[in-house]
Write a protein that holds these residues in place. Structure first.
Motif, PDB file in Angstrom:
ATOM      1  N   ARG A 287       5.907  -1.393   1.926  1.00 58.66           N
ATOM      2  CA  ARG A 287       5.911  -1.914   0.905  1.00 58.66           C
ATOM      3  C   ARG A 287       4.443  -1.379   0.055  1.00 58.66           C
ATOM      4  NH1 ARG A 287       8.080  -7.925  -0.663  1.00 58.66           N
ATOM      5  NH2 ARG A 287       6.776  -7.919   1.679  1.00 58.66           N
ATOM      6  N   GLY A 288       4.230  -1.902  -1.735  1.00 57.14           N
ATOM      7  CA  GLY A 288       3.128  -1.262  -1.778  1.00 57.14           C
ATOM      8  C   GLY A 288       2.576   0.155  -2.091  1.00 57.14           C
ATOM      9  N   ALA A 289       1.461   0.754  -3.309  1.00 57.19           N
ATOM     10  CA  ALA A 289       0.841   1.916  -2.999  1.00 57.19           C
ATOM     11  C   ALA A 289      -0.494   2.539  -2.855  1.00 57.19           C
ATOM     12  CB  ALA A 289       1.003   2.094  -5.198  1.00 57.19           C
ATOM     13  N   GLY A 290      -0.354   0.837  -1.926  1.00 56.71           N
ATOM     14  CA  GLY A 290      -1.508   1.964  -1.295  1.00 56.71           C
ATOM     15  C   GLY A 290      -1.345   3.125   0.045  1.00 56.71           C
ATOM     16  N   LEU A 291      -2.578   3.380   0.911  1.00 60.66           N
ATOM     17  CA  LEU A 291      -2.315   3.987   1.544  1.00 60.66           C
ATOM     18  C   LEU A 291      -1.465   3.721   2.881  1.00 60.66           C
ATOM     19  CD1 LEU A 291      -6.577   6.012   1.635  1.00 60.66           C
ATOM     20  CD2 LEU A 291      -4.216   7.010   0.564  1.00 60.66           C
ATOM     21  N   PRO A 292      -1.430   4.891   3.359  1.00 58.61           N
ATOM     22  CA  PRO A 292      -0.050   3.762   4.547  1.00 58.61           C
ATOM     23  C   PRO A 292      -1.006   3.794   5.903  1.00 58.61           C
ATOM     24  CG  PRO A 292      -0.196   6.631   4.509  1.00 58.61           C
ATOM     25  CD  PRO A 292      -1.134   5.923   3.341  1.00 58.61           C
ATOM     26  N   LEU A 293      -1.644   2.479   5.879  1.00 55.89           N
ATOM     27  CA  LEU A 293      -1.301   1.559   6.963  1.00 55.89           C
ATOM     28  C   LEU A 293      -1.462   2.463   8.739  1.00 55.89           C
ATOM     29  CD1 LEU A 293      -3.629  -0.224   7.626  1.00 55.89           C
ATOM     30  CD2 LEU A 293      -2.806  -1.742   7.289  1.00 55.89           C
ATOM     31  N   ASP A 294      -2.150   2.765   9.712  1.00 54.74           N
ATOM     32  CA  ASP A 294      -1.345   2.450  10.810  1.00 54.74           C
ATOM     33  C   ASP A 294      -1.466   1.477  11.475  1.00 54.74           C
ATOM     34  OD1 ASP A 294      -1.536   3.222  13.305  1.00 54.74           O
ATOM     35  OD2 ASP A 294      -1.641   5.976  13.257  1.00 54.74           O
ATOM     36  N   GLY A 295      -0.539   0.525  11.790  1.00 54.75           N
ATOM     37  CA  GLY A 295      -0.429  -0.374  12.758  1.00 54.75           C
ATOM     38  C   GLY A 295      -1.036  -0.428  13.697  1.00 54.75           C
ATOM     39  N   ALA A 296      -0.951   0.618  14.249  1.00 53.43           N
ATOM     40  CA  ALA A 296      -1.605   0.646  16.113  1.00 53.43           C
ATOM     41  C   ALA A 296      -3.081   0.726  15.791  1.00 53.43           C
ATOM     42  CB  ALA A 296      -1.047   1.776  17.060  1.00 53.43           C
ATOM     43  N   ARG A 297      -3.834   1.788  14.968  1.00 51.97           N
ATOM     44  CA  ARG A 297      -5.023   1.480  15.069  1.00 51.97           C
ATOM     45  C   ARG A 297      -5.153   0.039  14.525  1.00 51.97           C
ATOM     46  NH1 ARG A 297      -7.137   6.811  11.729  1.00 51.97           N
ATOM     47  NH2 ARG A 297      -6.787   8.089  13.010  1.00 51.97           N
ATOM     48  N   LEU A 298      -4.828  -0.746  13.573  1.00 57.90           N
ATOM     49  CA  LEU A 298      -5.595  -1.775  12.849  1.00 57.90           C
ATOM     50  C   LEU A 298      -4.875  -2.729  14.136  1.00 57.90           C
ATOM     51  CD1 LEU A 298      -5.869  -4.211  10.844  1.00 57.90           C
ATOM     52  CD2 LEU A 298      -3.569  -3.815  10.190  1.00 57.90           C
ATOM     53  N   ARG A 299      -4.459  -2.801  15.222  1.00 55.79           N
ATOM     54  CA  ARG A 299      -4.088  -3.585  16.671  1.00 55.79           C
ATOM     55  C   ARG A 299      -5.206  -3.272  17.210  1.00 55.79           C
ATOM     56  NH1 ARG A 299       0.187  -1.902  17.629  1.00 55.79           N
ATOM     57  NH2 ARG A 299       1.821  -3.346  16.426  1.00 55.79           N
ATOM     58  N   ARG A 300      -5.849  -1.759  18.054  1.00 59.37           N
ATOM     59  CA  ARG A 300      -6.728  -2.051  18.199  1.00 59.37           C
ATOM     60  C   ARG A 300      -8.353  -2.922  17.974  1.00 59.37           C
ATOM     61  NH1 ARG A 300      -3.436   3.303  19.170  1.00 59.37           N
ATOM     62  NH2 ARG A 300      -4.425   3.806  17.274  1.00 59.37           N
ATOM     63  N   ALA A 301      -8.046  -2.355  16.857  1.00 60.04           N
ATOM     64  CA  ALA A 301      -9.609  -1.974  16.095  1.00 60.04           C
ATOM     65  C   ALA A 301      -9.844  -3.895  16.277  1.00 60.04           C
ATOM     66  CB  ALA A 301      -9.675  -1.450  14.870  1.00 60.04           C
ATOM     67  N   ARG A 302      -8.453  -4.521  16.097  1.00 60.36           N
ATOM     68  CA  ARG A 302      -8.732  -5.564  16.156  1.00 60.36           C
ATOM     69  C   ARG A 302      -8.456  -6.155  17.502  1.00 60.36           C
ATOM     70  NH1 ARG A 302      -4.936  -9.383  17.749  1.00 60.36           N
ATOM     71  NH2 ARG A 302      -3.441  -8.040  17.040  1.00 60.36           N
ATOM     72  N   LYS A 303      -8.509  -5.671  18.121  1.00 55.47           N
ATOM     73  CA  LYS A 303      -8.659  -6.156  19.530  1.00 55.47           C
ATOM     74  C   LYS A 303     -10.032  -6.184  20.072  1.00 55.47           C
ATOM     75  CE  LYS A 303      -3.443  -6.857  21.062  1.00 55.47           C
ATOM     76  NZ  LYS A 303      -3.045  -6.240  21.956  1.00 55.47           N
TER      77      LYS A 303
END
Length: 512
Positions: A3-19
């Motif tokens: 959902r949403g009109a933003g850029l496609p977020l890469d969930g795996a990249r976000l998870r790695r960056a968070r950890k």
């Protein structure tokens, strides 16, 4: 599907960056001011956050925006540079404009056009191009190589040659900057961003810059003045038959004197911008005179010089339009020595002849600027006075035609409508209406309130409905003495009948 009109977020990249940042989902949610469930949706790729939220997300985990989105999803050119900095169009335009010298435009529409490859005329001269690239680098926190590459990708390689400077020029230090407050004046001129590999200056005379062409437009302003004196208008470009945007009193924005101009938003911008960003003006001026302010505002909005060749106004909160003003009549005055000015069966002012010419008056006093040599010139001044603070109305030559004196009517009609127009009167239920005590406003074709109809509580059916006229401000006239009938339809018929309440001449309706 996300959902949403933003850029496609890469969930795996976000998870790695968070950890890698040592954050749990709950701690990241606290940093963002949201819930853990929202962070889970981001990491599962169920939502695409808007640019502002994406920038906060990247800052919280210590990476750039490009490190969180799917590879290749950032747009090319200047748009990608802005999105990579986590800035919306509105915020980026304000930030870049704060870095530019006076005379170089960067409103939201100008920056949006530039990102589509439409180089603004004020960005074309070599010196201006260098200043813009410097401002982009400072606003986006980008280095000179990134800015030049984005510039070439947007406008083509030849555009990057404009504004080349000597290698001896020290490079511009790129610092983080915050968006400029709208009320601030543009900062002093920023030095040009040097290009790597540019040949040293040889002492040749610089090429003379060609000023951008001046666009001539005919402008029409249509709006109203609210109770506290603030003005809200829509600005039209009659030359190209298009709507430009919305003009508002600057006090509505930052409590300062002047005007603000809001350009029209595209469908894409309506979806992408937050409500607060949509309310931000695209151009601001401290000029209080509308005629002087509009060329400055339009030049900022369009990104190139604009000359207003004709300017006209129309007050929508007046019950008469410019076409009505052209049909003004002369009638013998109620007071000796005065001549009344009538439009649509209503007196709007009067003339008085003096030694130096003719003065024109309203109930509030004489119209400034007199005396005038003819009644026709005085009438034109009256319509301009009633239309202020908007520009004077656009009137054809029929408004200047000499009038023949008419006799004073035996009964001055208060109702400004023809019988055909009265047939289109509609009833609108008032906020105070309730079951068993219905209340209605009778509104004319122009939504002017001309009377009221209401059901009387605890009254037998034969006299259960009452009616009365409205005064010039739309308030009921003498409700205590209102007549009563058996049905609502009969009440409306009696209200509009001639002679009747709306055709009377109560003392409070007399202009002078």
């Amino acid at each position: 599907m996300a959902r949403g009109a933003g850029l496609p977020l890469d969930g795996a990249r976000l998870r790695r960056a968070r950890k890698a940042a040592g954050l749990s989902q709950r701690l990241l949610a606290q940093e963002l001011g949201t819930t853990r469930q929202q962070v889970i949706r981001y990491e599962q790729g169920q939502e695409r956050p808007e640019v502002k939220r994406l920038a906060r997300l990247a800052a919280a985990v210590g990476v750039g925006v490009a490190d969180l989105v799917e590879p290749g999803s950032l747009p090319d050119g200047l748009a990608g540079l802005r999105v990579g900095a986590g800035l919306t169009l509105a915020v980026a335009a304000e930030s870049v404009r704060g870095q530019l010298p006076a005379g170089i435009a960067c409103s939201r529409p100008v920056l949006a056009g530039a990102e589509r490859g439409e180089q603004p005329p004020t960005w074309v001269p070599g010196e201006a191009a260098g200043a813009v690239r410097s401002a982009l680098g400072a606003a986006y926190g980008a280095g000179q190589k990134a800015v030049v590459a984005a510039w070439e990708a947007t406008f083509g390689p030849s555009a990057a040659l404009a504004g080349e400077v000597s290698q001896t020029t020290p490079p511009l230090a790129v610092e983080e900057s915050t968006p400029r407050v709208v009320s601030e004046r543009p900062s002093p001129k920023v030095p040009e961003l040097p290009l790597e590999g540019a040949p040293p200056e040889t002492g040749t005379e610089p090429e003379e810059s060609v000023p951008p062409p001046v666009k001539e437009v005919s402008v029409r302003v249509r709006g109203q003045v609210v109770s506290d004196g603030r003005v809200f208008c829509v600005v039209y470009n009659d030359t190209d038959a298009e709507t430009i945007g919305q003009l508002e009193d600057r006090r509505q924005w930052d409590q300062r004197e002047g005007w603000t101009l809001h350009g029209l938003l595209s469908e894409e911008e309506r979806e992408r911008l937050t409500p607060q960003e949509q309310l931000a003006p695209d151009a601001v001026t401290d000029q209080t005179d509308m005629a002087a302010a509009l060329p400055e505002l339009l030049s900022t909005l369009f990104g190139h010089p604009v000359s207003v060749v004709s300017l006209h106004g129309e007050r929508t909160d007046l019950p008469i339009r410019p076409a009505d003003m052209e049909r003004w009549e002369l009638r013998r005055g109620r007071v000796t020595g005065r001549t009344d000015i009538y439009v649509r069966s209503r007196c709007w002012g009067w003339f008085q002849r003096g030694g130096d010419g003719i003065t024109v008056h309203t109930a509030d006093g004489p119209v400034p600027g007199g005396p005038w040599p003819t009644r026709e010139e005085a009438a034109i001044a009256l319509w301009a006075h009633l239309t202020a603070p908007l520009p004077p109305p656009q009137l054809t030559k029929s408004a200047w035609t000499k009038r023949r004196m008419r006799g004073r009517p035996k009964q001055r009609p208060l109702c400004p409508y023809t019988p055909a127009e009265l047939g289109r009167v509609r009833l609108v239920e008032t906020p105070d209406s309730a079951k068993g005590a219905r209340q209605y406003r009778a509104q004319g074709p122009d939504d002017q309130v001309i009377g009221f109809v209401w059901r009387r509580q605890h009254v037998p059916g034969a006299r259960s409905w009452a009616y009365c006229a409205a005064d010039a401000s739309g308030e009921p006239v003498n409700t205590a003495a209102a007549s009563a009938v058996g049905t609502r339809a009969e009440a409306v018929e009696r209200l509009l009948a001639q002679p009747g309440p709306v055709w009377a001449d109560p003392a409070e309706a007399i202009v002078h």
